[in-house]
Design an enzyme around this catalytic site. Structure first.
Site, PDB file in Angstrom:
ATOM      1  N   ASP A  84       0.876  -1.175   0.000  1.00 29.00           N
ATOM      2  CA  ASP A  84       0.000   0.000   0.000  1.00 29.00           C
ATOM      3  C   ASP A  84       0.910   1.220   0.000  1.00 29.00           C
ATOM      4  O   ASP A  84       1.462   1.586   1.028  1.00 29.00           O
ATOM      5  CB  ASP A  84      -0.906  -0.012   1.232  1.00 29.00           C
ATOM      6  CG  ASP A  84      -1.890   1.152   1.235  1.00 29.00           C
ATOM      7  OD1 ASP A  84      -1.882   1.956   0.278  1.00 29.00           O
ATOM      8  OD2 ASP A  84      -2.666   1.260   2.189  1.00 29.00           O
TER       9      ASP A  84
ATOM     10  N   TRP B 299       6.529  -4.097   7.337  1.00 33.76           N
ATOM     11  CA  TRP B 299       5.464  -5.083   7.467  1.00 33.76           C
ATOM     12  C   TRP B 299       5.759  -6.207   6.492  1.00 33.76           C
ATOM     13  O   TRP B 299       6.543  -6.058   5.571  1.00 33.76           O
ATOM     14  CB  TRP B 299       4.078  -4.471   7.250  1.00 33.76           C
ATOM     15  CG  TRP B 299       3.712  -4.099   5.844  1.00 33.76           C
ATOM     16  CD1 TRP B 299       2.999  -4.834   4.948  1.00 33.76           C
ATOM     17  CD2 TRP B 299       4.036  -2.879   5.172  1.00 33.76           C
ATOM     18  NE1 TRP B 299       2.865  -4.164   3.779  1.00 33.76           N
ATOM     19  CE2 TRP B 299       3.485  -2.949   3.879  1.00 33.76           C
ATOM     20  CE3 TRP B 299       4.731  -1.731   5.525  1.00 33.76           C
ATOM     21  CZ2 TRP B 299       3.604  -1.931   2.949  1.00 33.76           C
ATOM     22  CZ3 TRP B 299       4.856  -0.710   4.600  1.00 33.76           C
ATOM     23  CH2 TRP B 299       4.296  -0.813   3.344  1.00 33.76           C
TER      24      TRP B 299
ATOM     25  N   ASP C 210       9.349   1.027   3.783  1.00 34.17           N
ATOM     26  CA  ASP C 210       9.193   2.357   3.217  1.00 34.17           C
ATOM     27  C   ASP C 210      10.570   2.979   3.053  1.00 34.17           C
ATOM     28  O   ASP C 210      11.486   2.690   3.814  1.00 34.17           O
ATOM     29  CB  ASP C 210       8.331   3.240   4.128  1.00 34.17           C
ATOM     30  CG  ASP C 210       6.865   2.827   4.098  1.00 34.17           C
ATOM     31  OD1 ASP C 210       6.463   2.109   3.164  1.00 34.17           O
ATOM     32  OD2 ASP C 210       6.129   3.237   5.011  1.00 34.17           O
TER      33      ASP C 210
ATOM     34  N   TRP D  80       5.605   3.887   7.999  1.00 35.38           N
ATOM     35  CA  TRP D  80       6.645   3.089   8.640  1.00 35.38           C
ATOM     36  C   TRP D  80       7.950   3.861   8.792  1.00 35.38           C
ATOM     37  O   TRP D  80       8.927   3.333   9.302  1.00 35.38           O
ATOM     38  CB  TRP D  80       6.849   1.791   7.875  1.00 35.38           C
ATOM     39  CG  TRP D  80       5.666   0.905   8.009  1.00 35.38           C
ATOM     40  CD1 TRP D  80       4.602   0.838   7.169  1.00 35.38           C
ATOM     41  CD2 TRP D  80       5.378  -0.004   9.070  1.00 35.38           C
ATOM     42  NE1 TRP D  80       3.683  -0.064   7.630  1.00 35.38           N
ATOM     43  CE2 TRP D  80       4.131  -0.598   8.794  1.00 35.38           C
ATOM     44  CE3 TRP D  80       6.049  -0.371  10.229  1.00 35.38           C
ATOM     45  CZ2 TRP D  80       3.562  -1.540   9.628  1.00 35.38           C
ATOM     46  CZ3 TRP D  80       5.475  -1.321  11.052  1.00 35.38           C
ATOM     47  CH2 TRP D  80       4.248  -1.896  10.750  1.00 35.38           C
TER      48      TRP D  80
ATOM     49  N   TYR E  69       7.685  10.179   3.947  1.00 39.56           N
ATOM     50  CA  TYR E  69       7.507   8.971   3.142  1.00 39.56           C
ATOM     51  C   TYR E  69       7.762   9.279   1.672  1.00 39.56           C
ATOM     52  O   TYR E  69       7.319  10.299   1.155  1.00 39.56           O
ATOM     53  CB  TYR E  69       6.084   8.414   3.322  1.00 39.56           C
ATOM     54  CG  TYR E  69       5.761   7.316   2.341  1.00 39.56           C
ATOM     55  CD1 TYR E  69       6.248   6.035   2.540  1.00 39.56           C
ATOM     56  CD2 TYR E  69       5.003   7.574   1.208  1.00 39.56           C
ATOM     57  CE1 TYR E  69       5.978   5.020   1.635  1.00 39.56           C
ATOM     58  CE2 TYR E  69       4.720   6.563   0.299  1.00 39.56           C
ATOM     59  CZ  TYR E  69       5.214   5.297   0.519  1.00 39.56           C
ATOM     60  OH  TYR E  69       4.957   4.304  -0.384  1.00 39.56           O
TER      61      TYR E  69
ATOM     62  N   THR F  69       7.912   2.584  -1.453  1.00 37.34           N
ATOM     63  CA  THR F  69       8.027   1.309  -0.747  1.00 37.34           C
ATOM     64  C   THR F  69       8.729   0.282  -1.621  1.00 37.34           C
ATOM     65  O   THR F  69       8.453   0.197  -2.815  1.00 37.34           O
ATOM     66  CB  THR F  69       6.632   0.779  -0.351  1.00 37.34           C
ATOM     67  OG1 THR F  69       5.960   1.788   0.412  1.00 37.34           O
ATOM     68  CG2 THR F  69       6.720  -0.491   0.465  1.00 37.34           C
TER      69      THR F  69
END
Length: 177
Positions: free
Chosen positions: A78, A103, A122, A155, A164, A167
């Site tokens: 995501d 994650w 991230d 994250w 951010y 990812t």
């Protein structure tokens, strides 16, 4: 035993004769030139393009595009794809750093039909690129109180620079089935 000794003696004489012959007819410069060309060629070999995916990026005979959200490694990703933001599937773009927390998702590779553990990290430190591909895949997502299985969190919170950017999706290993 004597036969073995004679064999090694013959082998020794042949190799000595061969080395002496090449020393008489081939100069040191020729040897150094050939050796140098070989070493330069060997050094350039890793730069040549070849398929590093071992076929895993291909599903149903069609090449998978790592810049599209339906790529199999992105089943629980995501966020923005680093492969479309200046990085790659597994490396953050220059000027960013990998998040200290992540994650994990379990994604099925359609090429070998095996489930793989994928760590999503991230990349922190830069603002998001405007033309970056944004994915919203939630396969296996758990509620927000299950931190390691929830993908809607920034994250980068454990890093010094909490901005951010994108990812990455790194394979951890084959999932136990």
């Amino acid at each position: 035993m004597k036969l073995l000794s004679q064999f090694f003696s013959l082998l020794d004489k042949l190799s000595e004769r061969s080395v002496r012959h090449s020393a008489r007819h081939i100069g040191r410069r020729h040897f150094l030139t050939k050796t140098g060309a070989f070493l330069v060629g060997a050094g350039v070999l890793p730069l040549l393009p070849f398929d590093r995916s071992s076929g895993s990026a291909f599903a149903a005979g069609k090449p998978a595009d790592v810049n599209e959200c339906n790529y199999w490694r992105y089943c629980a990703l995501d966020g923005n794809l680093c492969s479309s933001s200046g990085g790659s599937i597994t490396t953050c773009p220059v000027g960013t750093e990998t998040s200290k927390t992540s994650w994990v998702g379990t994604c099925r590779n359609p090429h070998d039909n095996k489930n793989y553990l994928v760590s999503y990290n991230d990349c922190c430190g830069k603002t998001t690129v405007a033309n970056s591909v944004n994915c919203f895949n939630n396969q296996g997502e758990r509620p927000g109180y299950r931190m390691g299985l929830h993908n809607d969190i920034n994250w980068c919170m454990a890093n010094t620079n909490k901005g951010y950017h994108c990812t990455v999706a790194t394979l951890v290993g084959i999932a136990n089935e």
